[in-house]
Design a protein around this motif. Structure first.
Motif, mmCIF file in Angstrom:
data_model
loop_
_atom_site.group_PDB
_atom_site.id
_atom_site.type_symbol
_atom_site.label_atom_id
_atom_site.label_comp_id
_atom_site.label_asym_id
_atom_site.label_seq_id
_atom_site.Cartn_x
_atom_site.Cartn_y
_atom_site.Cartn_z
ATOM 1 N N THR A 81 0.903 -1.295 0.111
ATOM 2 C CA THR A 81 0.081 0.011 0.169
ATOM 3 C C THR A 81 0.841 1.135 -0.069
ATOM 4 O OG1 THR A 81 -1.609 -1.055 1.287
ATOM 5 C CG2 THR A 81 -1.789 1.218 1.085
ATOM 6 N N THR A 82 0.600 2.397 -0.895
ATOM 7 C CA THR A 82 1.282 3.567 -1.079
ATOM 8 C C THR A 82 0.254 4.581 -1.282
ATOM 9 O OG1 THR A 82 1.516 3.247 -3.360
ATOM 10 C CG2 THR A 82 3.348 2.473 -1.920
ATOM 11 N N GLY A 83 0.528 5.805 -0.861
ATOM 12 C CA GLY A 83 -0.577 6.958 -0.977
ATOM 13 C C GLY A 83 0.302 8.184 -0.524
ATOM 14 N N THR A 84 -0.428 9.333 -0.692
ATOM 15 C CA THR A 84 -0.462 10.525 -0.673
ATOM 16 C C THR A 84 -1.243 11.197 0.165
ATOM 17 O OG1 THR A 84 -1.371 11.528 -2.757
ATOM 18 C CG2 THR A 84 1.029 10.754 -2.717
ATOM 19 N N ALA A 154 -4.937 9.791 -1.036
ATOM 20 C CA ALA A 154 -5.043 8.971 -2.188
ATOM 21 C C ALA A 154 -4.517 7.845 -1.628
ATOM 22 C CB ALA A 154 -4.569 9.512 -3.332
ATOM 23 N N LEU A 155 -4.771 6.276 -1.820
ATOM 24 C CA LEU A 155 -4.057 5.255 -1.390
ATOM 25 C C LEU A 155 -4.134 4.365 -2.713
ATOM 26 C CD1 LEU A 155 -5.797 4.706 2.163
ATOM 27 C CD2 LEU A 155 -3.307 5.659 1.579
ATOM 28 N N ASN A 156 -3.181 3.481 -2.963
ATOM 29 C CA ASN A 156 -3.039 2.550 -3.834
ATOM 30 C C ASN A 156 -2.620 1.274 -3.259
ATOM 31 O OD1 ASN A 156 -3.116 1.408 -6.543
ATOM 32 N ND2 ASN A 156 -0.742 2.002 -6.751
ATOM 33 N N ALA A 157 -3.274 0.039 -3.755
ATOM 34 C CA ALA A 157 -2.953 -1.128 -3.157
ATOM 35 C C ALA A 157 -2.550 -2.101 -4.175
ATOM 36 C CB ALA A 157 -4.064 -1.826 -2.293
ATOM 37 N N VAL A 158 -1.427 -2.740 -4.146
ATOM 38 C CA VAL A 158 -1.209 -3.693 -5.225
ATOM 39 C C VAL A 158 -0.825 -5.158 -4.621
ATOM 40 C CG1 VAL A 158 0.444 -4.264 -6.920
ATOM 41 C CG2 VAL A 158 0.092 -2.047 -6.383
ATOM 42 N N ASP A 159 -1.726 -6.329 -5.025
ATOM 43 C CA ASP A 159 -1.730 -7.575 -4.598
ATOM 44 C C ASP A 159 -0.160 -8.165 -5.222
ATOM 45 O OD1 ASP A 159 -1.906 -10.092 -3.851
ATOM 46 O OD2 ASP A 159 -4.059 -10.020 -3.853
ATOM 47 N N SER A 225 3.366 0.497 5.078
ATOM 48 C CA SER A 225 2.833 1.113 3.980
ATOM 49 C C SER A 225 3.864 2.424 3.891
ATOM 50 C CB SER A 225 1.326 1.426 4.222
ATOM 51 O OG SER A 225 0.583 0.093 4.223
#
Length: 301
Positions: A81-84, A154-159, A225
């Motif tokens: 999980t990454t985000g700003t 804003a969050l982005n999740a990558v499996d 994260s």
């Protein structure tokens, strides 16, 4: 009659002989072959039946098959999980210190921190690269939002479950291969065999260390994260554009009150000058009237 009996006897004897011959042939075909002592089977390695050093072998395909990864449905999902995040604060520098305290209290860390000192028009700003434990990400973000007014999240999740399983399988296969080759190396006596074994062990050990480093990096990204937090002052906050009647009405009223406030401030600034100008105008008017009166009283010559 004798001929018929003789022919029948000969026919029966022939059938019996054919049956015996067929049974003997079947028995010979089904009997296992016995190898002669001292004769080795072709294709068997002189090192060991289970581990042959073959040029171009990538590290034990049989071990990779034995350590096949389990299905995605049975395994725990691995998510990166990454985000700003952008937060407006009255004092961004002090808010940055509070953000560090919140993240470290949750078991995370700060990988980068940049601060800009206050100026005449702003109260400064700060940017932080935060590593927050994934298990407590939501609760930590809620605490960070309380530092001021949240402008953007804003969050982005990558499996990465399949990638993690693939690395685990490869690591297990290489470890098993290195262990078997090391065991063979301890019992090998031929110089050529020793060189081949040492070369294979060195190559696979290098691949193993590289994959273990990739797996540790992936595990770190999953466990922690990455959030880029921007803390800005009110003057740097983006202006919300009205998009409905109510928001337009609010924006218009805010503009009207702002204009009235500006007029009051301007009037307050100009009031001393207006009073001074009025006094000067009054004095000038009195002087002019007095001179006119003096000229009127003077008799015409």
């Amino acid at each position: 009659m004798r001929r018929i009996l003789l022919s029948t006897a000969l026919l029966a004897a022939a059938v019996s002989l054919a049956g015996c011959t067929t049974s003997q042939s079947s028995s010979e075909q089904s009997a296992p072959a016995v190898s002669e002592p001292g004769v080795s089977e072709p294709g068997v390695s002189e090192f060991a039946p289970s581990e042959a050093v073959v040029p171009g072998d990538s590290g034990g395909s049989r071990a990779a098959d034995a350590a096949a990864p389990q299905s995605l449905a049975e395994a725990t999902r691995s998510v990166v999980t990454t985000g700003t995040m952008t937060v407006t604060a009255d004092d961004p520098i002090a808010a940055a210190t509070d953000a560090v305290r919140i993240v470290e209290g949750a078991g995370g860390r700060v990988d980068a921190r940049t601060e800009n000192a206050p100026t005449e028009n702003t109260n400064g700003s700060a940017t932080l690269s935060l590593r927050i434990p994934s298990a407590s990400l939501t609760a930590t973000l809620d605490e960070l939002k309380a530092l001021g007014d949240t402008e953007h999240v804003a969050l982005n999740a990558v499996d990465v479950t399949a990638q993690a399983q693939d690395l685990d399988a490869r690591i297990s296969a290489l470890r098993a291969s290195v262990d078997r080759l090391t065991a063979l190396l301890a019992t090998a006596t031929d110089t050529k065999v020793l060189i081949e074994l040492e070369t294979a062990i060195s190559e696979r050990q290098g691949n193993l260390e590289s994959m273990e480093a990739q797996r540790r990096s992936l595990a770190d990204q999953v466990d922690l994260s990455t959030i880029e937090l921007s803390l800005i002052s009110v003057t740097d906050a983006p202006v919300d554009e009205p998009d409905t009647f109510v928001s337009g009405l609010v924006a218009g009223w805010a503009a009207f009150t702002g204009f009235v406030s500006f007029l009051l401030v301007a009037f307050g600034v100009l009031l001393p000058w207006i009073v001074l100008a009025g006094v000067a105008a009054l004095v000038a008017l009195l002087v002019i009237r007095r001179r006119r009166a003096e000229h009127a009283e003077t008799p015409a010559g």
